[in-house]
Design a protein around this motif. Sequence first.
Motif, mmCIF file in Angstrom:
data_model
loop_
_atom_site.group_PDB
_atom_site.id
_atom_site.type_symbol
_atom_site.label_atom_id
_atom_site.label_comp_id
_atom_site.label_asym_id
_atom_site.label_seq_id
_atom_site.Cartn_x
_atom_site.Cartn_y
_atom_site.Cartn_z
ATOM 1 N N ARG A 65 0.830 -1.208 0.000
ATOM 2 C CA ARG A 65 0.000 0.000 0.000
ATOM 3 C C ARG A 65 0.864 1.259 0.000
ATOM 4 N NH1 ARG A 65 -4.970 0.692 1.900
ATOM 5 N NH2 ARG A 65 -4.155 2.376 3.200
ATOM 6 N N LYS A 101 12.941 0.772 -4.315
ATOM 7 C CA LYS A 101 12.377 0.870 -5.678
ATOM 8 C C LYS A 101 11.513 -0.336 -5.993
ATOM 9 C CE LYS A 101 15.263 4.168 -7.913
ATOM 10 N NZ LYS A 101 16.577 4.079 -7.162
ATOM 11 N N GLU A 104 8.249 -0.036 -4.383
ATOM 12 C CA GLU A 104 7.432 0.990 -5.039
ATOM 13 C C GLU A 104 6.837 0.462 -6.343
ATOM 14 O OE1 GLU A 104 9.716 4.903 -3.169
ATOM 15 O OE2 GLU A 104 10.303 4.141 -5.146
ATOM 16 N N ARG A 105 7.635 -0.335 -7.079
ATOM 17 C CA ARG A 105 7.117 -0.892 -8.317
ATOM 18 C C ARG A 105 5.984 -1.875 -8.014
ATOM 19 N NH1 ARG A 105 11.225 -3.895 -11.194
ATOM 20 N NH2 ARG A 105 9.853 -5.714 -11.140
ATOM 21 N N ARG A 107 4.011 -1.750 -5.570
ATOM 22 C CA ARG A 107 2.842 -0.943 -5.204
ATOM 23 C C ARG A 107 2.163 -0.406 -6.463
ATOM 24 N NH1 ARG A 107 4.723 4.517 -3.000
ATOM 25 N NH2 ARG A 107 5.270 4.598 -5.201
ATOM 26 N N ASP A 108 2.961 0.167 -7.383
ATOM 27 C CA ASP A 108 2.397 0.778 -8.584
ATOM 28 C C ASP A 108 1.733 -0.249 -9.488
ATOM 29 O OD1 ASP A 108 3.414 3.044 -7.527
ATOM 30 O OD2 ASP A 108 5.181 3.134 -8.846
ATOM 31 N N GLU A 109 2.321 -1.453 -9.567
ATOM 32 C CA GLU A 109 1.773 -2.450 -10.486
ATOM 33 C C GLU A 109 0.788 -3.382 -9.806
ATOM 34 O OE1 GLU A 109 5.065 -4.429 -12.376
ATOM 35 O OE2 GLU A 109 5.963 -2.518 -13.013
#
Length: 686
Positions: A65, A101, A104-105, A107-109
Amino acid sequence: MARAGAAAKPKIPATGITAGLEKLGLRRPLDFALHLPLRYEDQTHVTLLSEAPAAGPALFAIKVRAVTVAFRPRRQLLVQVEDDSGRANLRFLNFYGSQTKQFERARDEGLTLHAWGELKPGYLGPELVHPTISKAPEETATAAPSETLTPQYPTTAGVSQTQLRTRITKALKDLSLSETLPVSDHTRHLPGLTASLQFLHAPPPDVDVGALNARKHPAWQRICIEELVAQQLSLRKARLARRQKGAPVLRGNGSLTNALIKALPFALTKAQEHAYGEICTDLNQSYPMQRLLQGDVGSGKTIVAALAACQAIEAGYQVAFMAPTELLAEQHYNKLVSWLAPLGIKIAWLSGSQKKSERQAHLSAAASDAHLVVGTHALFEDTVDFSKLGLVIIDEQHRFGVAQRLALRQKGNNPHQLMMSATPIPRTLAMSYFADLDCSVIDELPPGRTPIRTRLIADTRREDVIAAIRSAIAGGEQCYWVCPLIEESDTLELQTAIDTHALLTEALPDYQVGLVHGRLKADEKISTMRAFADGGLHLLVATTVIEVGVDVPNASLMVIEHAERFGLAQLHQLRGRVGRGQRESSCILIYGKPLSNTAKERLRIIYENTDGFEIAQADLQLRGPGELIGKRQSGVPMLRYADLERDADLIPTAQKIADQMLKETPALTDVHMDRWFGHAEGFLKT
Ligand code: ADP
Ligand code: MG
């Protein structure tokens, strides 16, 4: 199991892994195959955050999240995650930018990740600290990532679990291991070695992880038996090797032994005669004796050792007699002089605190015409030369390190060795680590001893104890007062002894009260002990310096203060300082409150038992066997998988198998030992 790590670790240089594998003793494919897991992780199913086990790790399938790098209280990566059942935080205190990173990826995907770790309550809610993260395959996100239990191997810096797994899997594939153990009633019900290894490196998911981790599974039993057989074989070979070494044949003519027996004010007990008989036979052999003389405190081991010494001297050889403390060495010296000097035996004396000139005189005696040299470990320093050493006697052998015992074997030309101990070796150890020793037991006390009465008294009743001492002394008895053990501070222990001495001197103005402790100069210690032995002192206040060996038969009351601080073996040894004469003896254990459960248990055992063997058995149960052997130094190959306590029932089996192999398939014995111990530095060094 290969895993795409979101939390990829930095590349380890090749030298790192080579050095690491070397350190783990992993060279041959065989070594890899025998490198077995410490435990297993069950990653065969996914657990919901809300259903995390109360303790222990689990596998969670989570989505990211939020990703934050926080700086307080220190720099850390916090990842907020969730599954269908709830939320949690992942916390990383050491992390790389690349990890941030990757989260974060994810999370984004909207990727699903697998996190393996133990969910615990944290400051911000439930959290996983440093979980192992991997990417879940999208289509089966909540399915298990592994079909077998995941082994966790013992490893070292520079070698990852994955690297180990890869190499082990390859080794297992490449290797075709022949079975070395015979098929017999002992092994028939167990899987073979190859099958066991394959199973243990990749157990199927339906196996109970708990049972597997407890190492009770038949595959583990197979491994343990294999290892124990290797140990038994190496012990048997060491014994054979010893028999091939030449040692002086100490055939006496009986002149000294008979004269000594005749001069004694007592008759030997049956047990003493029997023990001496066994030693006598050994000394007549042309290979070095290695015998342990066991007998409870006060059973009379010293006279048996003196007889052995006489036999060696009759045969024209020298004897070294070593004791672990100066006090004890001095006492042995006095006793041996009184027994042996009248027979014309010349005795030298070496101790660490001797004056230089005195030491020089004794050293040259040792190098020339002394028959017997008594001392502490100072005996085995490089400067000490013996002219013709034939027998080495070591009192209270458990007090010495293996290194000291080995150093002493170097003196002379494979002298015979007699070791003495009041601490019985538990059966399992006797059958394994000590199996190379022959053992004689003195299992009866000299006649006329009355059992020691033990009393437990709370330290609030100190006045009563002092009154008991007063009336004992008035009745002609002598007493010891042992001061509390203070582990963290020698100085405090000393101070306590000095204070106690002052207090008792004041409380007993009509009597002589002495004091011995470790800081006294050797000659002060000795003159105090002598005064006590001669009856010049009524009460002796002491630290544990009097723990072993001290023998003053007229002393019949022992007080031990803060008895709850002492170990069982120590209490038994201390208590054994009384009950050595005809008089009824007693031991008062003063205890302070509160008592821990173990302390209570120890006091109960010492109160209820007088037999050293039973006390040692109980001690073993309280403490485990590890402390009884200087594990690493024992010289016997260490067991990696078998555990003497857990696998005690396998040892006799291993002995039978080893014997069978030596008889029926001797060629396989070396293969077998090399397989199990070849990677380690050493077989038993004799
Ligand atoms: P430990 O086995 O604890 O080393 P010691 O050798 O110090 O015991 O003997 C304890 C005491 O018993 C000594 O005073 C010793 O002289 C005495 N003793 C030894 N053997 C006998 C015996 N057979 N009869 C009577 N007293 C004995
Ligand atoms: Mg002794």
